[in-house]
Scaffold this motif. Sequence first.
Motif, PDB file in Angstrom:
ATOM      1  N   LYS A   5       0.731  -1.160  -0.011  1.00  0.00           N
ATOM      2  CA  LYS A   5       0.073   0.025  -0.039  1.00  0.00           C
ATOM      3  C   LYS A   5       0.907   1.262   0.175  1.00  0.00           C
ATOM      4  O   LYS A   5       0.593   2.239  -0.957  1.00  0.00           O
ATOM      5  N   SER A   6       1.753   1.279   0.959  1.00  0.00           N
ATOM      6  CA  SER A   6       2.535   2.574   1.026  1.00  0.00           C
ATOM      7  C   SER A   6       3.514   2.707  -0.404  1.00  0.00           C
ATOM      8  O   SER A   6       3.624   4.025  -0.513  1.00  0.00           O
ATOM      9  N   VAL A   7       4.076   1.700  -0.905  1.00  0.00           N
ATOM     10  CA  VAL A   7       4.809   1.783  -2.052  1.00  0.00           C
ATOM     11  C   VAL A   7       3.851   2.361  -3.217  1.00  0.00           C
ATOM     12  O   VAL A   7       4.378   3.219  -3.912  1.00  0.00           O
ATOM     13  N   ASP A  20      -0.766   8.753   4.344  1.00  0.00           N
ATOM     14  CA  ASP A  20      -0.541   7.443   4.679  1.00  0.00           C
ATOM     15  C   ASP A  20      -0.530   7.264   6.117  1.00  0.00           C
ATOM     16  O   ASP A  20       0.122   7.592   7.065  1.00  0.00           O
ATOM     17  N   GLU A  21      -1.772   6.515   6.493  1.00  0.00           N
ATOM     18  CA  GLU A  21      -1.932   6.387   8.098  1.00  0.00           C
ATOM     19  C   GLU A  21      -1.841   7.525   8.733  1.00  0.00           C
ATOM     20  O   GLU A  21      -1.091   7.527   9.702  1.00  0.00           O
ATOM     21  N   PRO A  22      -2.637   8.422   8.728  1.00  0.00           N
ATOM     22  CA  PRO A  22      -2.565   9.626   9.341  1.00  0.00           C
ATOM     23  C   PRO A  22      -2.734   9.637  10.850  1.00  0.00           C
ATOM     24  O   PRO A  22      -2.597  10.669  11.698  1.00  0.00           O
ATOM     25  N   THR A  23      -3.476   8.457  11.327  1.00  0.00           N
ATOM     26  CA  THR A  23      -3.980   8.633  12.689  1.00  0.00           C
ATOM     27  C   THR A  23      -3.219   7.289  13.524  1.00  0.00           C
ATOM     28  O   THR A  23      -3.736   6.960  14.360  1.00  0.00           O
ATOM     29  N   ILE A  65     -13.184   2.246  -1.829  1.00  0.00           N
ATOM     30  CA  ILE A  65     -12.064   1.279  -1.221  1.00  0.00           C
ATOM     31  C   ILE A  65     -11.259   0.589  -2.484  1.00  0.00           C
ATOM     32  O   ILE A  65     -11.743  -0.023  -3.247  1.00  0.00           O
ATOM     33  N   LEU A  66     -10.147   0.779  -2.233  1.00  0.00           N
ATOM     34  CA  LEU A  66      -9.058  -0.190  -3.073  1.00  0.00           C
ATOM     35  C   LEU A  66      -8.511  -1.118  -1.961  1.00  0.00           C
ATOM     36  O   LEU A  66      -7.783  -0.801  -1.022  1.00  0.00           O
ATOM     37  N   PHE A  67      -8.705  -2.194  -2.111  1.00  0.00           N
ATOM     38  CA  PHE A  67      -8.236  -3.376  -1.256  1.00  0.00           C
ATOM     39  C   PHE A  67      -7.113  -4.066  -2.108  1.00  0.00           C
ATOM     40  O   PHE A  67      -6.982  -4.603  -3.213  1.00  0.00           O
ATOM     41  N   VAL A  68      -5.554  -3.794  -1.374  1.00  0.00           N
ATOM     42  CA  VAL A  68      -4.431  -4.170  -2.170  1.00  0.00           C
ATOM     43  C   VAL A  68      -4.052  -5.403  -1.192  1.00  0.00           C
ATOM     44  O   VAL A  68      -4.179  -5.456   0.050  1.00  0.00           O
ATOM     45  N   ASP A  69      -3.652  -6.576  -2.176  1.00  0.00           N
ATOM     46  CA  ASP A  69      -3.280  -7.906  -1.552  1.00  0.00           C
ATOM     47  C   ASP A  69      -2.031  -8.423  -2.430  1.00  0.00           C
ATOM     48  O   ASP A  69      -2.251  -8.589  -3.528  1.00  0.00           O
TER      49      ASP A  69
END
Length: 243
Positions: free
Chosen positions: A49-51, A161-164, A206-210
């Motif tokens: 996700k972060s990449v 990127d995960e702000p909380t 939603i984008l679900f990345v796997d």
Amino acid sequence: MADASAPLLPLVLENVGFAAGGRTILAGIDLRIEPGPRTVIIGPNGAGKSVLMRIMHGLLAPTSGTLRWANPERRGEPRRQAMVFQRPVLLRRSVLGNLLFALAVAGVRSHEREARARAALDRVGLGTFADRPARVLSGGEQQRLALARARMLRPQVLFLDEPTANLDPGATREIESVVQSIHDSGTKIVMITHNLGQARRLGDEILFVDRGRIAERSDVDRFFRHPATAEADAFLKGELPWH
């Protein structure tokens, strides 16, 4: 030179991949990001996700495939996109000084900077903190400062990127309120979160990345009620193993 106010979106990724250290992190990413709906990216730890977000923002170049904006940013123009990280990057300056520096770098005229910076602090509830050293703020306050700095530059797209992450419920609610107000102002939000409740509250799609791929894309209600893939269903049930 291109018009700096020209729309950045849509952003189109075609067969984008990224590999490092002999490991494939992303593969075969086909994605089109449109203006408007808030896009929330979720998935297991290590899914990429972060990449993916760093590639979209331009911090990383894909090792395969192509990425293109409708009207790309050009060197010397005001930035039309911004990113706020899980751990805010703040300068060794006052709260106000962090914003004034960002405005100076952005080329905002000197006589406009202080009023604009103070208004940005007021919008995130940090107006009385202007003279404090930025790095002594609490985690939630630092994140609100980072959001104020990003919003103040009026980006068309804001990546979060995960702000909380690692914030308590009160600080999380404050950040969510700021994110909502940025969306309401017309900025496109693309956000990663591990908080599924937050994904429901702040997401439109939603984008679900796997395993380095986009396994599912759906509007938020449909995703949480009727996930289309077995991987997404398992993830929502807490059954998908970490990679």
